[in-house]
Design a protein around this motif. Structure first.
Motif, short mmCIF file in Angstrom:
data_model
loop_
_atom_site.label_atom_id
_atom_site.label_comp_id
_atom_site.label_asym_id
_atom_site.label_seq_id
_atom_site.Cartn_x
_atom_site.Cartn_y
_atom_site.Cartn_z
N GLU A 213 201.88 100.06 18.60
CA GLU A 213 201.96 100.84 19.96
C GLU A 213 202.02 102.07 18.95
N GLU A 214 203.26 102.49 18.63
CA GLU A 214 203.69 103.76 17.46
C GLU A 214 202.54 104.09 16.30
N ALA A 215 201.95 102.97 16.06
CA ALA A 215 200.96 103.28 15.19
C ALA A 215 199.42 103.82 15.96
N ALA A 216 199.40 103.04 17.21
CA ALA A 216 198.16 103.94 17.67
C ALA A 216 198.35 105.37 18.06
N GLY A 217 199.11 105.38 18.87
CA GLY A 217 199.88 106.67 18.88
C GLY A 217 199.76 107.84 17.75
N LYS A 218 200.14 107.34 17.04
CA LYS A 218 199.45 108.17 15.28
C LYS A 218 198.83 108.44 15.12
N SER B 97 196.16 108.44 17.37
CA SER B 97 195.73 108.76 18.07
C SER B 97 195.67 110.26 18.04
N ASP B 98 197.10 110.87 17.43
CA ASP B 98 197.72 112.25 17.12
C ASP B 98 196.78 112.72 15.81
N VAL B 99 195.89 111.79 15.09
CA VAL B 99 195.77 112.08 13.66
C VAL B 99 194.18 112.83 13.94
N LEU B 100 194.26 111.56 14.80
CA LEU B 100 192.35 111.76 15.55
C LEU B 100 191.87 113.20 16.80
N ALA B 101 192.66 113.05 16.56
CA ALA B 101 192.78 114.87 18.22
C ALA B 101 192.84 115.51 16.89
N ALA B 102 194.18 115.94 16.37
CA ALA B 102 194.06 116.96 14.97
C ALA B 102 192.36 117.10 13.78
N ALA C 216 204.24 105.63 3.45
CA ALA C 216 202.71 104.62 3.52
C ALA C 216 202.70 103.51 4.30
N LYS C 217 203.41 103.09 4.47
CA LYS C 217 203.25 102.08 5.51
C LYS C 217 202.41 102.98 6.56
N GLN C 218 203.34 103.62 7.28
CA GLN C 218 203.22 104.82 8.88
C GLN C 218 201.55 105.20 8.79
N LEU C 219 200.72 105.45 7.17
CA LEU C 219 199.45 106.20 7.08
C LEU C 219 198.54 104.12 7.04
N ASP C 220 199.19 103.22 6.42
CA ASP C 220 198.23 102.33 6.48
C ASP C 220 198.36 101.76 7.90
N ASP C 221 199.10 101.91 8.78
CA ASP C 221 199.20 101.25 10.09
C ASP C 221 198.07 102.35 10.74
N VAL C 222 198.16 103.71 10.63
CA VAL C 222 196.95 104.30 11.10
C VAL C 222 195.65 103.79 10.71
N VAL C 223 195.30 103.72 10.02
CA VAL C 223 194.14 102.98 9.37
C VAL C 223 193.82 102.29 9.59
N SER C 224 194.96 101.26 10.38
CA SER C 224 194.43 99.78 10.51
C SER C 224 193.80 99.93 11.97
N ALA C 225 194.55 101.10 12.69
CA ALA C 225 194.38 101.16 13.97
C ALA C 225 192.94 102.40 14.05
N VAL C 226 192.83 102.97 13.61
CA VAL C 226 191.86 102.85 13.39
C VAL C 226 190.50 102.62 13.16
N VAL D 10 180.96 108.98 14.42
CA VAL D 10 181.95 110.33 14.76
C VAL D 10 183.36 109.47 14.19
N LYS D 11 183.95 108.44 14.84
CA LYS D 11 184.48 107.47 14.39
C LYS D 11 184.28 106.83 12.66
N GLU D 12 183.96 106.74 13.06
CA GLU D 12 183.20 105.96 11.44
C GLU D 12 183.75 107.12 10.32
N SER D 13 182.74 108.29 10.85
CA SER D 13 183.51 109.56 9.48
C SER D 13 184.62 109.60 9.30
N GLU D 14 185.24 110.14 10.39
CA GLU D 14 186.79 109.86 10.81
C GLU D 14 188.05 108.43 9.92
N LEU D 15 187.29 107.65 9.93
CA LEU D 15 187.41 106.37 9.13
C LEU D 15 187.74 106.19 7.69
N ALA D 16 186.16 107.09 7.32
CA ALA D 16 186.03 107.32 5.99
C ALA D 16 186.95 108.58 5.82
#
Length: 168
Positions: free
Chosen positions: A1-6, A8-13, A31-41, A84-90
């Motif tokens: 939940e928190e990772a998906a929210g973060k 979403s915030d990163v992608l919106a930015a 580092a853990k939060q970043l890993d979680d964000v990457v996993s969510a994307v 676009v989403k794949e480019s953001e993930l990369a």
């Protein structure tokens, strides 16, 4: 939940800044939060791919005509959004890899300083790091220790499996 929210915030930015990474936002994450964000994307991209593939199969089975043409146009829009989403993930993965490499370099420097000073923690060096950098260094050292333990355990098992004798 928190990772998906973060995430979403990163992608919106990123979208608000023409696809540029929000480095200040990312730098503030552990580092853990970043890993979680990457996993969510990554999960979001995988879901989009699966939906597009299912939609493509459904459209392929349709008879030619205006309905199929409209469905193909809608599919093309979804594929563009996926690109676009794949480019953001990369971009996120590249940032993550750079940050891991930087943390490994810092960890190596810290460990070398400790070794050179008889195991004394180089507090000045650590004090100069941000909390996130320090967390990344700790994470890198933990990874290194886990890797070393796994190698030692594998070697222990190899030796235990050897027949008794001078080699053992």
């Amino acid at each position: 939940e928190e990772a998906a929210g973060k995430a979403s915030d990163v992608l919106a930015a990123m979208e608000a800044n023409g696809g540029a990474l929000p480095t200040a936002m990312l730098d503030a994450m552990s580092a853990k939060q970043l890993d979680d964000v990457v996993s969510a994307v990554e999960s979001e991209v995988a879901n989009m791919r699966a939906e597009i593939e299912a939609e493509r199969k459904r459209i392929d089975a349709m008879p030619d005509g205006p309905e199929k043409d409209a469905a193909l146009a809608a599919l093309a829009e979804k594929e563009a959004a996926l690109a676009v989403k794949e480019s953001e993930l990369a971009a996120l993965k590249e940032y993550q890899e750079h940050r891991k490499e930087e943390a490994a370099e810092h960890a190596s420097d810290v460990l070398a300083a400790m070794e050179a000073n008889g195991g004394v923690v180089p507090t000045e060096m650590l004090d100069a790091m941000s909390a996130e950098q320090l967390g990344d260094v700790v994470h890198a050292v933990e990874d290194e220790v886990a890797h070393m333990r796994a190698e030692i355990e594998a070697e222990r098992k190899r030796i235990e499996a050897m027949p008794d004798g001078p080699e053992k």
